[in-house]
Write a protein that holds these residues in place. Structure first.
Motif, PDB file in Angstrom:
ATOM      1  N   HIS A   1      31.546  51.749  37.690  1.00  0.00           N
ATOM      2  CA  HIS A   1      32.168  52.329  39.225  1.00  0.00           C
ATOM      3  C   HIS A   1      31.744  50.654  40.170  1.00  0.00           C
ATOM      4  CE1 HIS A   1      32.040  57.425  37.947  1.00  0.00           C
ATOM      5  NE2 HIS A   1      32.443  56.129  37.468  1.00  0.00           N
ATOM      6  N   ARG A   2      32.826  51.099  41.068  1.00  0.00           N
ATOM      7  CA  ARG A   2      32.939  49.802  41.713  1.00  0.00           C
ATOM      8  C   ARG A   2      33.302  50.509  43.066  1.00  0.00           C
ATOM      9  NH1 ARG A   2      36.388  44.388  41.597  1.00  0.00           N
ATOM     10  NH2 ARG A   2      37.133  44.962  43.150  1.00  0.00           N
ATOM     11  N   THR A   3      32.540  49.649  44.293  1.00  0.00           N
ATOM     12  CA  THR A   3      32.770  50.006  45.442  1.00  0.00           C
ATOM     13  C   THR A   3      32.741  47.883  45.757  1.00  0.00           C
ATOM     14  OG1 THR A   3      30.581  50.005  45.412  1.00  0.00           O
ATOM     15  CG2 THR A   3      31.439  51.601  45.952  1.00  0.00           C
TER      16      THR A   3
ATOM     17  N   MET B   1      25.904  42.672  42.339  1.00  0.00           N
ATOM     18  CA  MET B   1      26.362  42.582  43.656  1.00  0.00           C
ATOM     19  C   MET B   1      26.952  40.873  43.897  1.00  0.00           C
ATOM     20  SD  MET B   1      24.840  43.935  46.912  1.00  0.00           S
ATOM     21  CE  MET B   1      24.821  43.337  48.416  1.00  0.00           C
ATOM     22  N   TRP B   2      28.574  41.457  43.663  1.00  0.00           N
ATOM     23  CA  TRP B   2      28.422  39.971  43.718  1.00  0.00           C
ATOM     24  C   TRP B   2      29.526  39.311  45.439  1.00  0.00           C
ATOM     25  CZ3 TRP B   2      31.287  42.207  40.107  1.00  0.00           C
ATOM     26  CH2 TRP B   2      32.563  42.417  40.294  1.00  0.00           C
ATOM     27  N   ASP B   3      29.076  38.464  45.586  1.00  0.00           N
ATOM     28  CA  ASP B   3      29.907  38.036  46.397  1.00  0.00           C
ATOM     29  C   ASP B   3      30.876  37.005  46.115  1.00  0.00           C
ATOM     30  OD1 ASP B   3      31.318  36.041  48.461  1.00  0.00           O
ATOM     31  OD2 ASP B   3      29.079  36.035  49.915  1.00  0.00           O
TER      32      ASP B   3
ATOM     33  N   TRP C   1      38.839  34.350  33.581  1.00  0.00           N
ATOM     34  CA  TRP C   1      37.569  33.955  34.712  1.00  0.00           C
ATOM     35  C   TRP C   1      38.737  33.778  36.153  1.00  0.00           C
ATOM     36  CZ3 TRP C   1      32.715  33.081  35.552  1.00  0.00           C
ATOM     37  CH2 TRP C   1      32.064  32.411  34.572  1.00  0.00           C
ATOM     38  N   HIS C   2      38.394  35.066  37.300  1.00  0.00           N
ATOM     39  CA  HIS C   2      38.804  35.555  38.757  1.00  0.00           C
ATOM     40  C   HIS C   2      37.578  35.443  40.113  1.00  0.00           C
ATOM     41  CE1 HIS C   2      37.723  39.094  36.832  1.00  0.00           C
ATOM     42  NE2 HIS C   2      38.010  39.636  38.020  1.00  0.00           N
ATOM     43  N   THR C   3      38.607  35.260  41.094  1.00  0.00           N
ATOM     44  CA  THR C   3      37.738  36.025  41.916  1.00  0.00           C
ATOM     45  C   THR C   3      38.683  37.307  42.816  1.00  0.00           C
ATOM     46  OG1 THR C   3      38.958  34.901  43.603  1.00  0.00           O
ATOM     47  CG2 THR C   3      37.225  33.695  43.061  1.00  0.00           C
ATOM     48  N   ASP C   4      38.507  38.198  42.633  1.00  0.00           N
ATOM     49  CA  ASP C   4      39.410  39.415  42.875  1.00  0.00           C
ATOM     50  C   ASP C   4      39.917  39.425  43.644  1.00  0.00           C
ATOM     51  OD1 ASP C   4      37.623  41.113  41.298  1.00  0.00           O
ATOM     52  OD2 ASP C   4      36.304  41.817  42.316  1.00  0.00           O
ATOM     53  N   THR C   5      41.377  39.842  43.429  1.00  0.00           N
ATOM     54  CA  THR C   5      42.451  40.120  44.622  1.00  0.00           C
ATOM     55  C   THR C   5      42.520  39.022  45.910  1.00  0.00           C
ATOM     56  OG1 THR C   5      41.081  41.786  45.451  1.00  0.00           O
ATOM     57  CG2 THR C   5      43.022  43.021  44.430  1.00  0.00           C
TER      58      THR C   5
ATOM     59  N   MET D   1      33.250  33.486  40.747  1.00  0.00           N
ATOM     60  CA  MET D   1      33.556  33.649  40.117  1.00  0.00           C
ATOM     61  C   MET D   1      33.609  34.080  38.899  1.00  0.00           C
ATOM     62  SD  MET D   1      36.985  30.389  40.064  1.00  0.00           S
ATOM     63  CE  MET D   1      37.689  31.180  39.187  1.00  0.00           C
ATOM     64  N   HIS D   2      34.251  35.475  38.422  1.00  0.00           N
ATOM     65  CA  HIS D   2      33.489  36.223  37.272  1.00  0.00           C
ATOM     66  C   HIS D   2      34.504  35.927  36.029  1.00  0.00           C
ATOM     67  CE1 HIS D   2      34.739  39.005  39.912  1.00  0.00           C
ATOM     68  NE2 HIS D   2      35.335  39.534  38.800  1.00  0.00           N
ATOM     69  N   ARG D   3      33.738  36.731  34.819  1.00  0.00           N
ATOM     70  CA  ARG D   3      34.868  36.974  33.992  1.00  0.00           C
ATOM     71  C   ARG D   3      34.225  37.693  33.381  1.00  0.00           C
ATOM     72  NH1 ARG D   3      33.538  34.598  28.995  1.00  0.00           N
ATOM     73  NH2 ARG D   3      34.256  35.573  28.051  1.00  0.00           N
TER      74      ARG D   3
HETATM   75 MN    MN Z   1      37.380  40.866  38.898  1.00  0.00          MN
END
Ligand code: MN
Ligand code: OGA
Length: 288
Positions: free
Chosen positions: A278-280, A256-258, A109-113, A263-265
């Protein structure tokens, strides 16, 4: 004349995700984007099933949701050969080297950067090649995590800030541009300080902000053991007691997440299978 199909958001069986129906990636206008934006802020995560779009279309679509952020991995193995806006997440090898980031491993589990001063606002992740099973991606709401905190825990978060070291990543590798720290106490390393409870820059709603790991995280001002105990409780509550949406990928799916309120894993998967995403990524505000 055919009337255009109306854009709709259909809530999934969770409090964090809706399926978007009636959105045409080949013909959308400013009003459609406005509506998507509203749904994105309302639900946290939007899913578009089997879009069949190209890299160029993904980049063009993403442009409507803010400035691009270049993820550090894009300067490493996750760069895209022709679209610099795209982060490649892949376990495929090319000429004996990884052709994308993250390999086949589980991502907890995390939020990005979270270790940036301004973490991204959003990410748009498209399944390009997906395995028949494994590599599912999970989402939860950190609004809900905050709102469902038991009173005592909520009080403990009041006015608190959280420090994240930014020298090592979760696997213990030095991050890009970082060198071995002199001190053994991670609190003396470089890092960022964020509010433990952040108010979303657009909705104003409060969300719990735990970043991506308890290791190298410290609730500023608390003795280390108290900080660790509080963080353990907050992580248990968030990752153990919240509704979770599970995305099982089909090719062309987009999530497409906020990144400010979710959070995601993701699960690991069989290394003999190929998974390419592929991610933007779009820029966010400094958490307050
Ligand atoms: Mn991530
Ligand atoms: C990400 C991520 C999950 C996945 O893109 O930030 O965590 O399913 N990816 O690959």
């Amino acid at each position: 004349m055919l009337t255009k199909q109306r854009l709709r958001a259909v809530q999934n069986d969770s409090n964090v995700c809706a399926d978007i129906e009636g959105f045409d990636f080949n013909a959308y206008d400013a009003r459609d984007i406005e509506e998507l934006r509203r749904f994105w802020l309302q639900y946290g995560v939007l899913r578009f099933k089997k879009t069949g779009i190209s890299d160029a279309q993904q980049v063009e679509f993403s442009r409507h949701f803010g400035e691009f952020v270049i993820h550090p991995k894009q300067k490493q193995e996750g760069g895209h050969p022709t679209h610099q806006e795209i982060l490649v997440i892949s376990n495929a090898m090319k000429d004996g080297k990884p052709s994308g980031a993250m390999g086949n491993s589980e991502a907890t589990w995390h939020t990005d950067t979270w270790f940036y001063e301004r973490p991204p606002a959003g990410a748009i992740l498209r399944g390009v090649t997906v395995p028949p099973s494994g590599g599912d991606t999970y989402f939860l709401s950190t609004y809900s995590a905050y709102e469902t905190l038991p009173d005592a825990l909520r009080k403990a978060t009041d006015g608190r800030q959280i420090f994240f070291q930014n020298v090592y990543d979760k696997t213990g590798k030095l991050r890009l541009g970082k060198s071995e720290p002199g001190s053994r106490d991670f609190r003396e390393w470089t890092g960022v300080v964020h509010p433990l409870v952040r108010a979303h820059g657009e909705t104003g709603r409060k969300a719990l902000y735990l970043g991506g790991t308890t290791e190298g995280a410290w609730i500023v001002g608390l003795p280390l053991d108290e900080s660790a105990a509080l963080l353990a409780d907050l992580w248990d509550h968030t990752t153990g007691k919240q509704e979770v949406f599970v995305q099982k990928w089909d090719e062309g799916d987009i999530m497409m997440w906020d990144n400010r309120c979710t959070m995601h894993r993701r699960d690991g998967f069989d290394p003999s299978l190929i998974r390419i995403m592929h991610r933007t990524t779009t820029a966010g505000e400094r958490p307050v």
